[in-house]
Design a protein around this motif. Sequence first.
Motif, mmCIF file in Angstrom:
data_model
loop_
_atom_site.group_PDB
_atom_site.id
_atom_site.type_symbol
_atom_site.label_atom_id
_atom_site.label_comp_id
_atom_site.label_asym_id
_atom_site.label_seq_id
_atom_site.Cartn_x
_atom_site.Cartn_y
_atom_site.Cartn_z
ATOM 1 N N GLU A 11 0.799 -1.160 -0.105
ATOM 2 C CA GLU A 11 0.006 -0.119 -0.044
ATOM 3 C C GLU A 11 0.903 1.239 0.039
ATOM 4 O O GLU A 11 1.565 1.597 0.983
ATOM 5 C CB GLU A 11 -0.791 -0.179 1.361
ATOM 6 N N TRP A 12 0.961 1.975 -1.181
ATOM 7 C CA TRP A 12 1.860 3.040 -1.557
ATOM 8 C C TRP A 12 1.369 4.183 -0.896
ATOM 9 O O TRP A 12 0.026 4.399 -1.008
ATOM 10 C CB TRP A 12 2.227 3.079 -2.647
ATOM 11 N N THR A 22 4.332 16.755 -10.009
ATOM 12 C CA THR A 22 4.722 15.483 -10.413
ATOM 13 C C THR A 22 5.990 15.091 -10.714
ATOM 14 O O THR A 22 6.206 13.734 -11.097
ATOM 15 C CB THR A 22 3.599 14.969 -11.284
ATOM 16 N N THR A 23 6.596 16.185 -10.800
ATOM 17 C CA THR A 23 8.111 15.803 -11.177
ATOM 18 C C THR A 23 9.050 15.595 -9.963
ATOM 19 O O THR A 23 10.374 15.007 -10.430
ATOM 20 C CB THR A 23 8.720 16.888 -11.776
ATOM 21 N N GLU A 24 8.749 15.864 -8.746
ATOM 22 C CA GLU A 24 9.741 15.340 -7.598
ATOM 23 C C GLU A 24 9.109 14.550 -6.476
ATOM 24 O O GLU A 24 8.823 14.958 -5.245
ATOM 25 C CB GLU A 24 10.182 16.515 -7.255
ATOM 26 N N ALA A 36 9.498 0.644 1.903
ATOM 27 C CA ALA A 36 10.006 0.609 0.700
ATOM 28 C C ALA A 36 9.794 1.989 -0.188
ATOM 29 O O ALA A 36 8.806 2.429 0.454
ATOM 30 C CB ALA A 36 9.416 -0.488 -0.153
ATOM 31 N N VAL A 37 10.584 2.567 -0.814
ATOM 32 C CA VAL A 37 10.333 3.661 -1.308
ATOM 33 C C VAL A 37 10.849 3.629 -2.831
ATOM 34 O O VAL A 37 11.637 3.045 -3.464
ATOM 35 C CB VAL A 37 11.779 4.752 -0.754
ATOM 36 N N ARG A 38 9.760 4.334 -3.742
ATOM 37 C CA ARG A 38 9.789 4.265 -5.178
ATOM 38 C C ARG A 38 9.621 5.522 -5.770
ATOM 39 O O ARG A 38 9.153 6.617 -5.029
ATOM 40 C CB ARG A 38 8.841 3.363 -5.925
ATOM 41 N N ASP A 39 10.010 5.868 -7.038
ATOM 42 C CA ASP A 39 9.868 7.031 -7.631
ATOM 43 C C ASP A 39 8.255 6.812 -8.242
ATOM 44 O O ASP A 39 8.053 5.832 -8.941
ATOM 45 C CB ASP A 39 10.852 6.989 -9.001
ATOM 46 N N SER A 40 7.611 7.959 -8.128
ATOM 47 C CA SER A 40 6.258 7.826 -8.425
ATOM 48 C C SER A 40 5.880 7.902 -9.699
ATOM 49 O O SER A 40 4.891 7.246 -10.411
ATOM 50 C CB SER A 40 5.315 8.922 -7.534
ATOM 51 N N LYS A 41 6.926 8.450 -10.579
ATOM 52 C CA LYS A 41 6.890 8.484 -11.894
ATOM 53 C C LYS A 41 7.277 7.108 -12.746
ATOM 54 O O LYS A 41 6.987 6.866 -13.805
ATOM 55 C CB LYS A 41 7.846 9.602 -12.429
#
Length: 72
Positions: A11-12, A22-24, A36-41
Amino acid sequence: MPVSLAENSLEWFKSSYSGGNTTECVEAAFIPDGAAVRDSKRPGATYLRFSNDAWARFVRAALNGQLGPIGS
């Protein structure tokens, strides 16, 4: 350390400070032994995994303003 996790099993969430830019933006999800961490793009890309201790220290530093100004 990079790790690949099943996207549908997590569940992000985004920070309430992410706003409309939305760029950062990164997303985080809690996992049994940390976060856990991810780039949303790039939600299908590799994720970073942090231990409970490392995640707690990061959150504490962010809340205490110890990470420096945004954009520095």
